[in-house]
Design an enzyme around this catalytic site. Structure first.
Site, PDB file in Angstrom:
ATOM      1  N   ASN A 121       0.868  -1.101  -0.020  1.00 17.87           N
ATOM      2  CA  ASN A 121      -0.152  -0.094   0.128  1.00 17.87           C
ATOM      3  C   ASN A 121       0.784   1.083  -0.059  1.00 17.87           C
ATOM      4  OD1 ASN A 121      -2.654  -1.339   0.370  1.00 17.87           O
ATOM      5  ND2 ASN A 121      -1.896  -1.881   2.220  1.00 17.87           N
ATOM      6  N   CYS A 133      -4.797  -8.291  -4.138  1.00 14.71           N
ATOM      7  CA  CYS A 133      -5.292  -7.077  -4.917  1.00 14.71           C
ATOM      8  C   CYS A 133      -5.878  -7.361  -6.204  1.00 14.71           C
ATOM      9  CB  CYS A 133      -4.086  -5.900  -4.935  1.00 14.71           C
ATOM     10  SG  CYS A 133      -4.475  -4.624  -5.957  1.00 14.71           S
ATOM     11  N   GLY A 134      -7.213  -7.053  -6.330  1.00 19.21           N
ATOM     12  CA  GLY A 134      -8.004  -7.782  -7.335  1.00 19.21           C
ATOM     13  C   GLY A 134      -7.422  -6.707  -8.752  1.00 19.21           C
ATOM     14  N   ASN A 193      -7.640 -10.731   2.010  1.00 16.30           N
ATOM     15  CA  ASN A 193      -7.301  -9.355   2.720  1.00 16.30           C
ATOM     16  C   ASN A 193      -8.801  -9.303   3.203  1.00 16.30           C
ATOM     17  OD1 ASN A 193      -8.458  -8.699   0.205  1.00 16.30           O
ATOM     18  ND2 ASN A 193      -7.256  -6.973   0.029  1.00 16.30           N
ATOM     19  N   HIS A 222     -12.174  -7.212   4.581  1.00 17.82           N
ATOM     20  CA  HIS A 222     -13.055  -6.148   4.109  1.00 17.82           C
ATOM     21  C   HIS A 222     -14.366  -5.729   5.185  1.00 17.82           C
ATOM     22  CE1 HIS A 222     -11.287  -5.567   0.207  1.00 17.82           C
ATOM     23  NE2 HIS A 222     -11.175  -7.086   0.418  1.00 17.82           N
ATOM     24  N   GLU A 242      -9.547   2.343   1.472  1.00 19.76           N
ATOM     25  CA  GLU A 242      -8.385   1.413   1.622  1.00 19.76           C
ATOM     26  C   GLU A 242      -7.576   1.386   2.645  1.00 19.76           C
ATOM     27  OE1 GLU A 242      -6.585  -0.511  -1.579  1.00 19.76           O
ATOM     28  OE2 GLU A 242      -7.985  -0.061  -3.140  1.00 19.76           O
ATOM     29  N   CYS A 280     -11.672  -1.039  -5.931  1.00 13.74           N
ATOM     30  CA  CYS A 280     -10.989  -2.168  -5.028  1.00 13.74           C
ATOM     31  C   CYS A 280     -11.590  -3.474  -5.412  1.00 13.74           C
ATOM     32  CB  CYS A 280     -10.972  -1.737  -3.646  1.00 13.74           C
ATOM     33  SG  CYS A 280     -10.405  -3.262  -2.734  1.00 13.74           S
ATOM     34  N   GLY A 320     -12.514  -5.829  -2.849  1.00 21.81           N
ATOM     35  CA  GLY A 320     -13.537  -5.080  -1.975  1.00 21.81           C
ATOM     36  C   GLY A 320     -14.850  -5.321  -2.889  1.00 21.81           C
TER      37      GLY A 320
HETATM   38  N1  LIG Z   1      -5.439  -1.926   0.547  1.00 23.22           N
HETATM   39  C1  LIG Z   1      -5.701  -3.516   0.428  1.00 23.22           C
HETATM   40  C2  LIG Z   1      -4.904  -3.831  -0.759  1.00 23.22           C
HETATM   41  C3  LIG Z   1      -4.966  -3.468  -2.309  1.00 23.22           C
HETATM   42  C4  LIG Z   1      -6.482  -3.942  -2.631  1.00 23.22           C
HETATM   43  C5  LIG Z   1      -6.827  -3.354  -3.943  1.00 23.22           C
HETATM   44  N2  LIG Z   1      -7.032  -2.081  -4.275  1.00 23.22           N
HETATM   45  C6  LIG Z   1      -7.625  -4.239  -4.741  1.00 23.22           C
HETATM   46  O1  LIG Z   1      -8.280  -3.968  -5.961  1.00 23.22           O
HETATM   47  O2  LIG Z   1      -8.286  -5.359  -4.394  1.00 23.22           O
HETATM   48  C7  LIG Z   1      -5.271  -3.843   1.851  1.00 23.22           C
HETATM   49  O3  LIG Z   1      -4.697  -3.452   2.420  1.00 23.22           O
HETATM   50  O4  LIG Z   1      -5.874  -5.270   2.023  1.00 23.22           O
END
Ligand SMILES: N[C@@H](CCC[C@H](N)C(=O)O)C(=O)O
Length: 289
Positions: A66, A75-76, A165, A167, A216, A225, A228
């Site tokens: 990050n 990271c999708g 990760n 959410h 994020e 994201c 996300g």
């Molecule tokens: N900020 C996220 C990592 C990045 C996620 C990303 N932008 C996506 O597209 O999935 C984290 O710290 O988990």
């Protein structure tokens, strides 16, 4: 030291990509490099740093850092960009291949036209729902769905989903009134999430359409994201707001993604990826305030 880079974005979620098939980086310097390239004033400006690396268990590997230098496990939007890069730079020579992340190994399928990738579908794997694996504190439960969650002066309903990760998903009536800047940073570092959390506000627009905004972990508000958007669809199904197995259009600030949580348990993500620029980053010469 001059570090070759490519800047790419998926729906405006932009990262600096460094190809470790071409260059070597010292492990201990990576968080600092991530902070420096991401800085809009003294660096290139991005939501973070992504490393594309050789893998022993897949065709190519990805690591994501990050903006604040913290490492995430998936990271999708980054996965779609890595798929595009790997295909267009002959790291892979088929249109279906595997990408290793710190969370899992995913399968990507690219749709290309004269060698240029137009669209990428990634099987993101199964969501993780168990409280202790999100991870969240408290007595363990198989799911965290519509649970009362007090944050600052607000009483919210939380659904928590990990796509590799973490959410925290909250449903709102009107996406334009989502308290992104007020509650995003508060919830990101709430002690109930020992690893921190990405914060998403979702409006259900129709049985197959969601509006989405994100704060994020480690980067703040971004245009999109990918993990996300997957978590949002899973949360909408778990809350009985939409039916599983449908293909959803998720409207993010930077554009649309197609997401499906299929009956076999896997979450599929389809969308684009774009190259913005390529060049060299003058690492040793960068001075930050
Ligand atoms: N900020 C996220 C990592 C990045 C996620 C990303 N932008 C996506 O597209 O999935 C984290 O710290 O988990």
């Amino acid at each position: 030291m001059k570090v070759p880079f490519t800047k790419m974005h998926g729906l405006g979620n932009n990262y600096i990509y460094i190809d470790l098939f071409q260059v070597e980086l010292k492990e201990e310097g990576i968080p600092d490099l991530a902070r420096k390239v991401s800085d809009i004033h003294t660096g290139i400006g991005s939501d973070g740093l992504i490393l594309i690396h050789p893998s022993e268990v897949a065709d190519v590997g990805m690591r994501i850092f990050n903006k604040d230098g913290s490492e995430a496990k998936s990271c999708g939007n980054g996965l779609r960009c890595v798929a595009k890069y790997a295909f267009e730079h002959d790291i892979v020579n088929q249109n279906r291949f595997k990408i290793e992340t710190r969370a899992n190994i995913v399968e990507a399928k690219v749709l290309a036209d004269s060698g240029a990738v137009r669209e990428i579908t990634v099987n993101m794997g199964e969501p993780v729902l168990k409280r202790s694996l999100i991870p969240m504190t408290g007595n363990d439960t198989p799911e965290v769905v519509a649970e009362r969650f007090d944050a600052a002066d607000s009483v919210l309903e939380l659904t928590a989903v990990s796509m590799g990760n973490p959410h925290a998903v909250f449903f709102v009536e009107d996406i334009d009134k989502a308290p992104l800047y007020e509650l995003g940073p508060v919830i990101e570092s709430d002690a109930r999430f020992p690893d921190g959390v990405n914060v998403e506000f979702i409006e259900v627009v129709s049985p197959k359409e969601l509006n989405f905004r994100v704060w994020e972990r480690g980067s703040g508000v971004t245009q999109a994201c990918g993990t996300g958007a997957c978590a949002a669809v899973v949360a909408a199904v778990l809350n009985g707001k939409v039916a599983r197995g449908n293909a959803f259009t998720v409207h993010l600030a930077g554009g649309d993604l197609r997401i499906e949580w299929s009956k076999d348990g896997n979450v599929w993500m389809t969308g684009g990826a774009e190259v913005i620029a390529a060049g060299e980053f003058y690492y040793d010469q960068v001075r930050t305030g």
